[in-house]
Each structure stands twice: as C-alpha cells, then as structure tokens.
Enzyme design. Sequence first.
Site, mmCIF file in Angstrom:
data_model
loop_
_atom_site.group_PDB
_atom_site.id
_atom_site.type_symbol
_atom_site.label_atom_id
_atom_site.label_comp_id
_atom_site.label_asym_id
_atom_site.label_seq_id
_atom_site.Cartn_x
_atom_site.Cartn_y
_atom_site.Cartn_z
ATOM 1 N N CYS A 114 0.819 -1.228 0.000
ATOM 2 C CA CYS A 114 0.000 0.000 0.000
ATOM 3 C C CYS A 114 0.846 1.268 0.000
ATOM 4 O O CYS A 114 0.341 2.356 -0.277
ATOM 5 C CB CYS A 114 -0.931 0.010 1.203
ATOM 6 S SG CYS A 114 -2.039 -1.392 1.222
ATOM 7 N N HIS A 250 -3.724 7.085 3.397
ATOM 8 C CA HIS A 250 -4.049 5.800 2.783
ATOM 9 C C HIS A 250 -5.453 5.414 3.224
ATOM 10 O O HIS A 250 -5.824 5.590 4.382
ATOM 11 C CB HIS A 250 -3.035 4.740 3.238
ATOM 12 C CG HIS A 250 -3.385 3.364 2.770
ATOM 13 N ND1 HIS A 250 -3.757 3.096 1.470
ATOM 14 C CD2 HIS A 250 -3.441 2.177 3.434
ATOM 15 C CE1 HIS A 250 -4.028 1.806 1.356
ATOM 16 N NE2 HIS A 250 -3.842 1.236 2.530
ATOM 17 N N ASN A 280 -10.196 -0.149 -0.135
ATOM 18 C CA ASN A 280 -8.731 -0.071 -0.011
ATOM 19 C C ASN A 280 -8.118 -0.491 -1.350
ATOM 20 O O ASN A 280 -8.150 -1.662 -1.711
ATOM 21 C CB ASN A 280 -8.275 -0.987 1.123
ATOM 22 C CG ASN A 280 -6.761 -0.952 1.325
ATOM 23 O OD1 ASN A 280 -6.027 -0.401 0.506
ATOM 24 N ND2 ASN A 280 -6.310 -1.542 2.420
HETATM 25 O O1 UT7 Z 1 -3.958 -1.411 3.646
HETATM 26 C C1 UT7 Z 1 -3.038 -2.061 4.443
HETATM 27 C C2 UT7 Z 1 -3.350 -1.906 5.855
HETATM 28 N N1 UT7 Z 1 -4.572 -2.605 6.174
HETATM 29 C C3 UT7 Z 1 -5.256 -2.171 7.197
HETATM 30 O O2 UT7 Z 1 -4.895 -1.173 7.755
HETATM 31 C C4 UT7 Z 1 -6.437 -2.963 7.675
HETATM 32 C C5 UT7 Z 1 -6.450 -2.919 9.167
HETATM 33 N N2 UT7 Z 1 -7.517 -3.685 9.793
HETATM 34 C C6 UT7 Z 1 -8.819 -3.327 9.740
HETATM 35 O O3 UT7 Z 1 -9.183 -2.392 9.037
HETATM 36 C C7 UT7 Z 1 -9.794 -4.061 10.628
HETATM 37 O O4 UT7 Z 1 -9.079 -4.858 11.528
HETATM 38 C C8 UT7 Z 1 -10.788 -4.952 9.844
HETATM 39 C C9 UT7 Z 1 -11.792 -4.065 9.136
HETATM 40 C C10 UT7 Z 1 -10.064 -5.818 8.857
HETATM 41 C C11 UT7 Z 1 -11.569 -5.855 10.802
HETATM 42 O O5 UT7 Z 1 -12.233 -5.065 11.789
HETATM 43 P P1 UT7 Z 1 -12.108 -5.406 13.333
HETATM 44 O O6 UT7 Z 1 -12.960 -4.458 14.046
HETATM 45 O O7 UT7 Z 1 -10.636 -5.438 13.666
HETATM 46 O O8 UT7 Z 1 -12.737 -6.840 13.411
HETATM 47 P P2 UT7 Z 1 -12.084 -8.218 13.891
HETATM 48 O O9 UT7 Z 1 -11.094 -8.718 12.888
HETATM 49 O O10 UT7 Z 1 -11.610 -8.075 15.311
HETATM 50 O O11 UT7 Z 1 -13.340 -9.180 13.866
HETATM 51 C C12 UT7 Z 1 -14.474 -8.957 14.731
HETATM 52 C C13 UT7 Z 1 -15.545 -9.950 14.366
HETATM 53 C C14 UT7 Z 1 -15.037 -11.382 14.287
HETATM 54 O O12 UT7 Z 1 -16.048 -12.235 14.777
HETATM 55 P P3 UT7 Z 1 -15.978 -12.819 16.285
HETATM 56 O O13 UT7 Z 1 -14.685 -13.594 16.340
HETATM 57 O O14 UT7 Z 1 -15.979 -11.606 17.172
HETATM 58 O O15 UT7 Z 1 -17.201 -13.642 16.370
HETATM 59 C C15 UT7 Z 1 -14.887 -11.623 12.804
HETATM 60 O O16 UT7 Z 1 -15.014 -12.980 12.462
HETATM 61 O O17 UT7 Z 1 -16.078 -9.653 13.079
HETATM 62 C C16 UT7 Z 1 -16.037 -10.838 12.259
HETATM 63 N N3 UT7 Z 1 -15.869 -10.423 10.877
HETATM 64 C C17 UT7 Z 1 -16.891 -10.123 10.069
HETATM 65 N N4 UT7 Z 1 -18.221 -10.098 10.280
HETATM 66 C C18 UT7 Z 1 -19.004 -9.729 9.258
HETATM 67 C C19 UT7 Z 1 -14.713 -10.269 10.195
HETATM 68 N N5 UT7 Z 1 -14.977 -9.856 8.932
HETATM 69 C C20 UT7 Z 1 -16.312 -9.773 8.834
HETATM 70 C C21 UT7 Z 1 -17.187 -9.395 7.802
HETATM 71 N N6 UT7 Z 1 -18.522 -9.382 8.058
HETATM 72 N N7 UT7 Z 1 -16.746 -9.034 6.590
#
Ligand code: UT7
Length: 323
Positions: A114, A250, A280
């Site tokens: 990125c 970004h 993204n």
């Molecule tokens: O460009 C390069 C740099 N990239 C980034 O900066 C990305 C950085 N990360 C993020 O933007 C966030 O971490 C995400 C958007 C990817 C994820 O958000 P989060 O608030 O960190 O969620 P999480 O990974 O902690 O997941 C929370 C819950 C999980 O379920 P449980 O374990 O709590 O039951 C996931 O399985 O959300 C679930 N989950 C989803 N639910 C519905 C993960 N993806 C999805 C989804 N739809 N698409």
Amino acid sequence: MKYSRIAGTGRCLPQKVVTNAELAKSVDTSDEWIRERTGISQRHIAGDDETTLTLCEGAALQAMEAAGVGPGDIDLILVGTTTPDQVFPNMGVLLQHRLGIRTACPSFGLEAACTGFLYALSLADKFIRLGDAKRALVVGAETLSRMIDWQDRTTCVLFGDGAGAVILETADEPGIISTHLHADGQYKDLLYHPWGVSQGADKLVPGHDAVRMKGNEVFKVAVMTLGRIVDETLAANNLEKADIDWLIPHQANIRIIEATARKLGMPMERVVVTVGEHGNTSAASVPMALDVAVRDGRIKRGDMLLLEAFGGGFTWGSALIRY
Ligand code: UT7
C-alpha cells in the site's frame, strides 16, 4: 538547488461497482458490518478487459493532460504496484510502450504494497533533485481483486481496484518538501500474499494464492505507526500541526483515518476520504484521493499537504507537499 513539484494529477477506476449488499449475497457479511467497521460502502472491481496496465494508462493520460505534457516530455516512469500485468517487462516499461513514450527513459515498477505510490514518489523526487530527470510520471495502481479469496469475508470486503498518477516536474521552489520511508520485516506475517513465481507453480494451490491478513493486529500497528510518521514529518520540517491544510491518508479503514486526523488535531473536513467509494486500493489509494480533491477544487495551489500510507511488510511512509 532543484526541487520537484506536482504539475498534474489523474485517476482511473474500473467500470464495475460492487456494493456491500452484493457481497453479502456470497459471503456471511452485511452492509452494516462493513460500513461500521471500515467506512466502505462500495468498491470498483476490474472487469475482464481491465488490468493494472489499462488503469495506469487511464490515470497517466489524465495526469499528463492536467500537466499539459505529451509523451515526448516524460523522462522517467515509476509505477508502484503489487499486481503487475506481467513479471517482466516491468510495469514502467509496459506503460511507456502503451503511452507511446519513445524517449528511452528509465522506467520501472516498484513493490511496497500500500506504500508503493509514496515509495515511487520519493524516488522520483530524488531523481529530479539530483538533476537525473526533469519530468516524471509516477503511478500507484492495483488490481488487488485478482488476488483476493472471494470466500474470505475478513479480506474480500476491504479491497478495490484503481490507479492514480501524478506528473512531477522540476521547480525552483519545493513542491515535494520532504518524504519519509520506512519498513519493518518483523511484521511480514500479519499482511501478506504467500505465493511468488520463485516458489514454483506446484505451490500455487487454492488457499495459497490470496491475500492473508490478521486484521485487528494490522489495525493496531497501523494506528500507532501512522501517528509516529505524522510526528516525524512535522518535526523534520519544524512545522506545527496547524500548518497542514489537507491530510491525504491511505484509505484502508475510516477508523484508522480518524485516529490519524485526531493525532493531527485536524477536523475531518480537512481530511480527504475516499474509502467509502473506493475501498482499499493499496498503492492507488493515496494518488486517487489526491486527484479527487484536486479535481473537486478542495486542494488549491499553495496548500500544504500531508500524504501518508501503511501496508504489507510492513512498509509505511509520508510526503509533505506544497501543492
Ligand atoms: O492497507 C493495508 C493496511 N490494512 C489495514 O490497515 C487494515 C487494518 N484492519 C482493519 O481495518 C480491521 O481490523 C478490519 C476491518 C479488517 C476488521 O475489523 P475489526 O474491528 O478489527 O474486526 P475483527 O477482525 O476483530 O473481527 C471482529 C468480528 C469477528 O467475529 P468474532 O470472532 O468476534 O465472532 C470476525 O469474524 O467480526 C467478524 N468479521 C466479520 N463479520 C461480518 C470479520 N470480517 C467480517 C465481515 N462481516 N466481513
């Protein structure tokens, strides 16, 4: 002493738009979850006749037109991308050919996930400062949709395709004031694509051919690191937070963008946000956001811009620019 300045900007997005609701038909997700956690409403996805190269070409033509330059005026081409059309010739050379640039100028692709555009911008600025180039075409472009597992809801809702470009040219006053680039390979397993040609085609098996990310761990490091690079950029130039007119971050997640804006004490009206419409787009996200705000008239000549990016590696970087 020579400097470089941005003479023109451009962008190109694929025709096809995929909304959150459409994604929710094929994976277990919802429009509400994606909007709340990321700020993304839709993304553009390359069709069969679109590739990173066609998107580069569209963005480059716009930037060249905005700068009032033709193919004969460009003496350096740099393309930041993780998703090249071919292993070689490199993307700079393929774009050179596409644009009919016959100056035999150095042309190359550069991979920093990125942060690819900021790495490319920084290098082009150095070429110009050293007098090795007068006018550079710098592109950040990506078709990350081609290496996404469309069944993996933790990644497929995040990414989109596109390209953004700038023409950098020699100037008497600094346009690019400073650039700051970093990388730390200890984080290589938090955000990565596991396969490359050197591993051999037999390793290219389903499940081994898509972007993998430990999202919440990436999130934490991104917020901390982008806060640090904002401080580093201001300190290197003896500037106060209030000296920045526009933050062009970004576009990975609205919550990361808001955290960086808070760190700068900037109201969100002074932050260019495209993550909602573009998702993204990796190396394309910063130059596309820049182009959006230049073309809609928000960014004006003389404004002080802070560009920043963070991505797989990790790599991260910033650029302070008097537009
Ligand atoms: O460009 C390069 C740099 N990239 C980034 O900066 C990305 C950085 N990360 C993020 O933007 C966030 O971490 C995400 C958007 C990817 C994820 O958000 P989060 O608030 O960190 O969620 P999480 O990974 O902690 O997941 C929370 C819950 C999980 O379920 P449980 O374990 O709590 O039951 C996931 O399985 O959300 C679930 N989950 C989803 N639910 C519905 C993960 N993806 C999805 C989804 N739809 N698409």
